[in-house]
Write an enzyme that holds these catalytic residues in place. Structure first.
Site, short mmCIF file in Angstrom:
data_model
loop_
_atom_site.label_atom_id
_atom_site.label_comp_id
_atom_site.label_asym_id
_atom_site.label_seq_id
_atom_site.Cartn_x
_atom_site.Cartn_y
_atom_site.Cartn_z
CG ASP A 21 -2.17 0.92 1.14
OD1 ASP A 21 -2.19 1.33 -0.09
OD2 ASP A 21 -2.75 1.10 2.21
N GLY A 22 0.27 2.19 -0.64
CA GLY A 22 0.79 3.65 -0.53
C GLY A 22 1.63 4.19 -1.87
CD1 TRP A 26 7.37 6.71 -2.47
CD2 TRP A 26 6.87 6.62 -4.49
NE1 TRP A 26 8.54 6.43 -2.85
CE2 TRP A 26 8.46 6.82 -4.57
CE3 TRP A 26 6.45 6.79 -5.91
CZ2 TRP A 26 9.36 6.64 -5.50
CZ3 TRP A 26 7.34 6.80 -7.03
CH2 TRP A 26 8.84 6.82 -6.64
CG HIS A 38 -0.21 2.22 -9.24
ND1 HIS A 38 -0.31 1.81 -7.95
CD2 HIS A 38 -1.34 2.95 -9.61
CE1 HIS A 38 -1.65 2.24 -7.29
NE2 HIS A 38 -2.17 3.04 -8.40
CB SER A 66 -8.92 -5.13 -3.16
OG SER A 66 -9.35 -3.86 -3.36
CG ASN A 69 -7.72 -1.80 -5.06
OD1 ASN A 69 -6.89 -2.72 -4.93
ND2 ASN A 69 -8.16 -0.78 -4.18
NE ARG A 72 -7.75 2.37 -5.50
CZ ARG A 72 -6.51 2.23 -5.13
NH1 ARG A 72 -5.61 2.54 -5.59
NH2 ARG A 72 -6.21 1.99 -3.59
NE ARG A 189 -2.79 -1.25 4.36
CZ ARG A 189 -4.19 -1.30 4.09
NH1 ARG A 189 -5.04 -2.19 4.49
NH2 ARG A 189 -4.50 -0.25 3.11
C1 IPE Z 1 -5.63 -2.56 -0.05
O1 IPE Z 1 -5.05 -1.30 -0.33
C2 IPE Z 1 -5.42 -3.36 -1.60
C3 IPE Z 1 -4.31 -3.66 -2.10
C4 IPE Z 1 -3.03 -3.13 -1.57
C5 IPE Z 1 -4.28 -4.06 -3.32
P1 IPE Z 1 -6.04 -0.05 -0.53
O2 IPE Z 1 -5.62 1.05 -0.59
O3 IPE Z 1 -7.22 -0.65 -1.52
O4 IPE Z 1 -6.99 -0.14 0.98
P2 IPE Z 1 -8.00 0.81 1.48
O5 IPE Z 1 -8.84 1.36 0.71
O6 IPE Z 1 -7.14 2.00 2.13
O7 IPE Z 1 -8.41 0.17 2.84
C1 IPE Z 2 -1.55 0.25 -3.19
O1 IPE Z 2 -1.46 1.62 -3.44
C2 IPE Z 2 -1.81 -0.23 -4.71
C3 IPE Z 2 -3.18 -0.80 -4.95
C4 IPE Z 2 -4.31 -0.70 -4.07
C5 IPE Z 2 -3.43 -1.22 -6.40
P1 IPE Z 2 -2.67 2.64 -3.47
O2 IPE Z 2 -2.81 2.88 -4.93
O3 IPE Z 2 -3.54 2.10 -2.36
O4 IPE Z 2 -1.79 3.85 -2.77
P2 IPE Z 2 -2.45 4.99 -1.68
O5 IPE Z 2 -2.89 3.98 -0.64
O6 IPE Z 2 -3.64 5.56 -2.50
O7 IPE Z 2 -1.17 5.85 -1.46
MG MG Z 3 -3.99 2.36 -0.62
#
Ligand code: IPE
Ligand code: IPE
Ligand code: MG
Length: 249
Positions: A21-22, A26, A38, A66, A69, A72, A189
């Site tokens: 995550d993140g 970033w 990504h 997920s 996701n 989005r 995580r």
């Molecule tokens: C969890 O991250 C799913 C993946 C890392 C693929 P999210 O960024 O989607 O989770 P939430 O929405 O912050 O809980």
């Molecule tokens: C995790 O990073 C990757 C996926 C969920 C696909 P994020 O896209 O959730 O990044 P943040 O949490 O918004 O920074």
């Molecule tokens: Mg995230």
């Protein structure tokens, strides 16, 4: 002494699961769009996999997309699918050379056809490999998985294959997408969020949880080693008392 040398190689987790995550934050911190993050996240996957190969880890499960996701913005979802197709296609040869066995958990049929095809080719190519099992959680959610398990068990009852009284933990485990995979001893995580976001809810019943503020594109081998060291400092009691735990096992 390097951090890797501090790890007791005989008691590393067999299975590490990571909520990567993140990426978006970033990229935004650097003034770029989320897809930039990504893309950089793929570099961390490469590094972490190499680090896993050095530490006796047999299974590495990465939460990459997920079921939630999909909600989005379309541009991000399309970009992620594109990245997935390019990355799997581009990396499979190298992964095969390093003896990695690729598999997935999640509803792969719900991904774009070209993505599903790349994944099937990757399973086929690497199916006899004996090194690290790289498990990509794609279009995955635990509630989806558990709902399917419930349906499949209900169907078996309806068909008379099993009785309700015969349903036990093993019958549920058999219906999970992880039925051939041991539960992760360690769940990591990144990005500072302290939640599990619908990931492996059944399987992490007794996992050690390691949360780090590091954003996924910054997560490197040293961070994985740090998480393993943290894991090795824990006492896993499984409901017993401390004095009942064999400290040498
Ligand atoms: C969890 O991250 C799913 C993946 C890392 C693929 P999210 O960024 O989607 O989770 P939430 O929405 O912050 O809980
Ligand atoms: C995790 O990073 C990757 C996926 C969920 C696909 P994020 O896209 O959730 O990044 P943040 O949490 O918004 O920074
Ligand atoms: Mg995230």
């Amino acid at each position: 002494m390097s951090i890797l040398d501090k790890i007791d190689i005989n008691s590393t987790p067999k299975h590490i699961a990571i909520i990567m995550d993140g990426n978006g934050r970033w990229a935004q911190q650097k003034g770029h769009n989320r897809l930039f993050g990504h893309n950089f996240g793929v570099e961390s996957v490469r590094e972490v996999l190499k680090a896993a190969q050095k530490t006796n880890i047999e299974y590495l499960t990465l939460y990459a997309f997920s079921t939630e996701n999909w909600n989005r913005p379309k541009e991000e979802v399309d970009g992620l699918m594109d990245l997935l197709i390019r990355t799997i296609g581009g990396e499979v040869e190298e992964l095969h050379k390093s003896n990695v066995k690729i598999s997935t958990i999640g509803d792969i049929g719900g991904l774009p056809t070209s993505c599903e095809k790349e994944l099937i080719d990757a399973y086929e190519k690497t199916k006899n490999n004996t090194g690290v099992n790289l498990i990509l959680a794609l279009n995955y959610s635990s509630r989806w998985e558990l709902t399917n398990a419930a349906k499949n068990i209900a169907l078996k009852v309806e068909l008379g294959d099993i009785k309700v009284s015969e349903i036990n933990e093993q019958s549920i485990i058999r219906e999970l997408s992880t039925s051939n995979i041991p539960d992760p001893e360690l769940l990591i995580r990144t990005s500072g969020e302290r939640r599990v976001s619908n990931f492996l809810l059944w399987q992490i019943a007794y996992s050690e949880l390691h949360f780090t503020n590091v954003l996924w594109p910054d997560f490197k081998a040293q961070d994985l080693y740090g998480a393993i060291l943290d894991y090795q400092s824990r006492e896993r009691r499984f409901g017993k008392l401390s004095e009942q735990i064999d400290k040498n096992s």
